[in-house]
Design a protein around this motif. Structure first.
Motif, PDB file in Angstrom:
ATOM      1  N   THR A 179      -1.387  25.269  83.934  1.00 17.67           N
ATOM      2  CA  THR A 179      -1.482  26.041  82.691  1.00 17.67           C
ATOM      3  C   THR A 179      -2.446  27.215  82.860  1.00 17.67           C
ATOM      4  N   VAL A 180      -3.556  26.978  83.556  1.00 20.22           N
ATOM      5  CA  VAL A 180      -4.552  28.032  83.766  1.00 20.22           C
ATOM      6  C   VAL A 180      -3.998  29.126  84.662  1.00 20.22           C
ATOM      7  N   LEU A 181      -3.345  28.745  85.736  1.00 21.09           N
ATOM      8  CA  LEU A 181      -2.775  29.736  86.648  1.00 21.09           C
ATOM      9  C   LEU A 181      -1.698  30.562  85.957  1.00 21.09           C
ATOM     10  N   ALA A 182      -0.854  29.913  85.168  1.00 18.04           N
ATOM     11  CA  ALA A 182       0.188  30.644  84.438  1.00 18.04           C
ATOM     12  C   ALA A 182      -0.434  31.650  83.473  1.00 18.04           C
ATOM     13  N   TYR A 183      -1.562  31.268  82.867  1.00 19.47           N
ATOM     14  CA  TYR A 183      -2.271  32.198  81.986  1.00 19.47           C
ATOM     15  C   TYR A 183      -2.750  33.409  82.780  1.00 19.47           C
ATOM     16  N   GLY A 184      -3.310  33.174  83.977  1.00 18.60           N
ATOM     17  CA  GLY A 184      -3.773  34.271  84.812  1.00 18.60           C
ATOM     18  C   GLY A 184      -2.657  35.229  85.181  1.00 18.60           C
ATOM     19  N   VAL A 185      -1.483  34.687  85.427  1.00 19.38           N
ATOM     20  CA  VAL A 185      -0.327  35.526  85.749  1.00 19.38           C
ATOM     21  C   VAL A 185       0.053  36.392  84.549  1.00 19.38           C
ATOM     22  N   ARG A 186       0.091  35.776  83.362  1.00 21.82           N
ATOM     23  CA  ARG A 186       0.486  36.530  82.167  1.00 21.82           C
ATOM     24  C   ARG A 186      -0.575  37.554  81.770  1.00 21.82           C
ATOM     25  N   LYS A 187      -1.838  37.146  81.800  1.00 24.88           N
ATOM     26  CA  LYS A 187      -2.920  38.000  81.318  1.00 24.88           C
ATOM     27  C   LYS A 187      -3.290  39.100  82.306  1.00 24.88           C
ATOM     28  N   HIS A 188      -3.304  38.771  83.601  1.00 24.79           N
ATOM     29  CA  HIS A 188      -3.825  39.706  84.589  1.00 24.79           C
ATOM     30  C   HIS A 188      -2.786  40.173  85.614  1.00 24.79           C
ATOM     31  N   GLY A 189      -1.557  39.737  85.459  1.00 22.01           N
ATOM     32  CA  GLY A 189      -0.520  40.164  86.398  1.00 22.01           C
ATOM     33  C   GLY A 189      -0.752  39.676  87.817  1.00 22.01           C
ATOM     34  N   VAL A 190      -1.327  38.502  87.963  1.00 21.43           N
ATOM     35  CA  VAL A 190      -1.627  37.959  89.294  1.00 21.43           C
ATOM     36  C   VAL A 190      -0.334  37.713  90.076  1.00 21.43           C
ATOM     37  N   LYS A 191      -0.310  38.257  91.300  1.00 19.86           N
ATOM     38  CA  LYS A 191       0.827  38.052  92.193  1.00 19.86           C
ATOM     39  C   LYS A 191       0.401  37.547  93.568  1.00 19.86           C
ATOM     40  N   ARG A 192      -0.780  38.002  94.026  1.00 23.12           N
ATOM     41  CA  ARG A 192      -1.268  37.641  95.355  1.00 23.12           C
ATOM     42  C   ARG A 192      -2.584  36.882  95.196  1.00 23.12           C
ATOM     43  N   VAL A 193      -2.671  35.709  95.814  1.00 22.36           N
ATOM     44  CA  VAL A 193      -3.852  34.871  95.635  1.00 22.36           C
ATOM     45  C   VAL A 193      -4.422  34.419  96.975  1.00 22.36           C
ATOM     46  N   ALA A 194      -5.727  34.188  96.983  1.00 22.18           N
ATOM     47  CA  ALA A 194      -6.408  33.537  98.097  1.00 22.18           C
ATOM     48  C   ALA A 194      -7.052  32.260  97.568  1.00 22.18           C
ATOM     49  N   LEU A 195      -7.155  31.268  98.420  1.00 24.59           N
ATOM     50  CA  LEU A 195      -7.707  29.980  98.007  1.00 24.59           C
ATOM     51  C   LEU A 195      -8.865  29.599  98.915  1.00 24.59           C
ATOM     52  N   ILE A 196      -9.910  29.000  98.345  1.00 25.67           N
ATOM     53  CA  ILE A 196     -11.040  28.490  99.117  1.00 25.67           C
ATOM     54  C   ILE A 196     -11.432  27.138  98.548  1.00 25.67           C
ATOM     55  N   TYR A 197     -11.630  26.152  99.429  1.00 28.05           N
ATOM     56  CA  TYR A 197     -11.904  24.807  98.926  1.00 28.05           C
ATOM     57  C   TYR A 197     -12.741  24.004  99.910  1.00 28.05           C
ATOM     58  N   GLY A 198     -13.391  22.955  99.378  1.00 30.00           N
ATOM     59  CA  GLY A 198     -14.179  22.035 100.184  1.00 30.00           C
ATOM     60  C   GLY A 198     -13.271  21.048 100.874  1.00 30.00           C
ATOM     61  N   ILE A 199     -13.375  20.985 102.193  1.00 34.23           N
ATOM     62  CA  ILE A 199     -12.417  20.206 102.971  1.00 34.23           C
ATOM     63  C   ILE A 199     -12.798  18.731 103.103  1.00 34.23           C
ATOM     64  N   ASP A 200     -14.052  18.380 102.752  1.00 37.20           N
ATOM     65  CA  ASP A 200     -14.519  17.016 103.007  1.00 37.20           C
ATOM     66  C   ASP A 200     -14.898  16.259 101.739  1.00 37.20           C
ATOM     67  N   ASP A 201     -14.248  16.596 100.632  1.00 35.73           N
ATOM     68  CA  ASP A 201     -14.481  15.899  99.367  1.00 35.73           C
ATOM     69  C   ASP A 201     -13.130  15.611  98.711  1.00 35.73           C
ATOM     70  N   ALA A 202     -12.945  14.388  98.221  1.00 35.69           N
ATOM     71  CA  ALA A 202     -11.646  14.001  97.657  1.00 35.69           C
ATOM     72  C   ALA A 202     -11.271  14.869  96.466  1.00 35.69           C
ATOM     73  N   LEU A 203     -12.267  15.194  95.626  1.00 38.76           N
ATOM     74  CA  LEU A 203     -11.966  15.985  94.437  1.00 38.76           C
ATOM     75  C   LEU A 203     -11.530  17.393  94.804  1.00 38.76           C
ATOM     76  N   THR A 204     -12.272  18.051  95.705  1.00 38.13           N
ATOM     77  CA  THR A 204     -11.930  19.429  96.044  1.00 38.13           C
ATOM     78  C   THR A 204     -10.658  19.508  96.885  1.00 38.13           C
ATOM     79  N   ARG A 205     -10.444  18.530  97.733  1.00 36.54           N
ATOM     80  CA  ARG A 205      -9.184  18.505  98.503  1.00 36.54           C
ATOM     81  C   ARG A 205      -7.998  18.324  97.576  1.00 36.54           C
TER      82      ARG A 205
END
Length: 385
Positions: free
Chosen positions: A158-184
């Motif tokens: 729902t949040v990502l869809a909002y970003g697309v509608r509000k800000h015209g998001v088309k290209r994204v980069a992702l960054i995350y913690g690789i050694d935690d169950a929640l962030t993975r």
């Protein structure tokens, strides 16, 4: 050599009883419901959530005791800080179940810890209510596992869809913690949502728990000129990424979209104005305009001198839910009866709103899109689009 952390846990348990119950509370009742509280009040980022949870649960238990909501049943709390160490969480669960004979457990703070320790409660028939575990599939551990925290996969799309509608998001980069169950697991949900919306992923960067310098990852991301950067990070790391991204002069039009773990009042304390405009999804925020929510915020501020965040709200509702289940079951010791009454709650009016449980024992509340105001240090409802 004795385990000093467990010894400390015993002291904390006794302290919690004195705090949560009137001085004469236990003496005037014929029944005592022993409740385990397992929150990370130390251990880096986890303490940002666990402290809020513990304080809100203490507030709720005090209110419940003062109002004599449970009649002749008193709540006796056994609090333990697991230090965000899943091995310690397992030790604590074992002691709560085998020695302290608790009838229910509220916690733990981290999904990592929950996946390790919750099976012990399931096997023992002890109901658990989590108030910050958002990793998918957690409640599949078994029918004694509940949570007031809405899973990431029910919020982030729902949040990502909002970003697309509000800000015209088309290209994204992702960054995350690789050694935690929640962030993975947050990253897995985020990547799936990106693919479902047909967005272009221009880069995926990772980090490890304890990292403080994200300049290398952000420099790579900056070169790709994404419309949005998606964070799979706990609050402390998320705040550092926001600050360092601003220091590297990323395009100010770049939108940051966070996961549930970023919804902490501490995010603003650590990130300041760099948190302006970050989008997140949540079931609650401090400005939520209902009588129950406003009363909770006022009571929390009066007791602790700060504004509660969503983890406090989810912990507060978890405390009232277990108390309501005990009231309906009319028992302080039958964990199966309490579990069954808990599962049967369909019309609970909590801080988060009116909800019951889904078939998977997740809270049935509607997620909201929020936007960060780094100046005012609050999350507010995002403008409609």
């Amino acid at each position: 050599m004795p385990d000093l952390r467990l010894s400390r846990r015993r002291v904390l348990a006794l302290s919690a009883v004195a705090t949560l119950l009137p001085r004469s509370g236990l003496g005037q009742t014929s029944k005592v419901a022993r409740i385990g509280l397992v929150q990370s009040t130390t251990g880096g980022s986890a303490a940002l959530y666990g402290t809020e949870q513990k304080q809100a649960i203490e507030l709720a238990f005090n209110e419940i005791t003062k109002a004599r909501t449970l009649g002749d049943i008193a709540l006796q709390a056994f609090h333990a800080d697991d230090g965000a160490d899943r091995g310690q969480t397992v030790n604590i669960f074992q002691r709560l179940i085998r020695q302290d004979k608790v009838v229910a457990i509220l916690g733990p703070t981290l999904s990592n810890s929950a996946f390790a320790a919750d099976p012990l409660a399931q096997q023992a028939g002890i109901p658990v209510i989590a108030s910050s575990n958002t990793a998918p599939n957690l409640t599949k551990i078994g029918d004694f596992i509940f949570r007031t925290s809405v899973p990431e996969d029910q919020v982030f799309p729902t949040v990502l869809a909002y970003g697309v509608r509000k800000h015209g998001v088309k290209r994204v980069a992702l960054i995350y913690g690789i050694d935690d169950a929640l962030t993975r697991s947050a990253h897995d949900v985020q990547k799936k949502a990106v693919d479902a919306l047909g967005l272009e992923s221009v880069g995926i960067e990772t980090y490890q728990r304890g990292d403080v310098d994200f300049s290398a990852q952000l420099t790579k991301i900056k070169a790709q000129k994404p419309d949005a950067i998606i964070l799979g990070a706990l609050a402390e790391e998320g705040a550092a990424i926001l600050r360092q991204a601003r220091q590297l002069n990323l395009d100010p039009k770049t939108v940051f979209i966070g996961c549930n773990a970023n919804i902490s009042a501490k995010l603003f304390e650590l990130a300041g104005p760099a948190a302006d405009g970050i989008l997140v999804g949540a079931s609650w925020f401090a400005g939520y305009d209902t009588p129950r929510s406003k009363a909770f915020v006022e009571a929390y501020r009066k007791r602790y001198g700060t504004t509660p965040d969503i983890y406090a709200a989810q912990g507060y509702d978890a405390a009232y839910l277990i108390a309501e289940a005990i009231r309906r079951a009319g028992t302080a010791t039958d964990s199966r009866a309490i579990r069954d009454k808990l599962a049967g709650i369909t019309d609970f009016e909590g801080v988060l709103g009116r909800f019951g449980w889904s078939p998977e024992r997740d809270a049935t509340v509607t997620p909201k899109v929020l936007i960060g105001d780094g100046q005012a240090k609050v999350f507010a409802a995002a403008p409609a689009v």
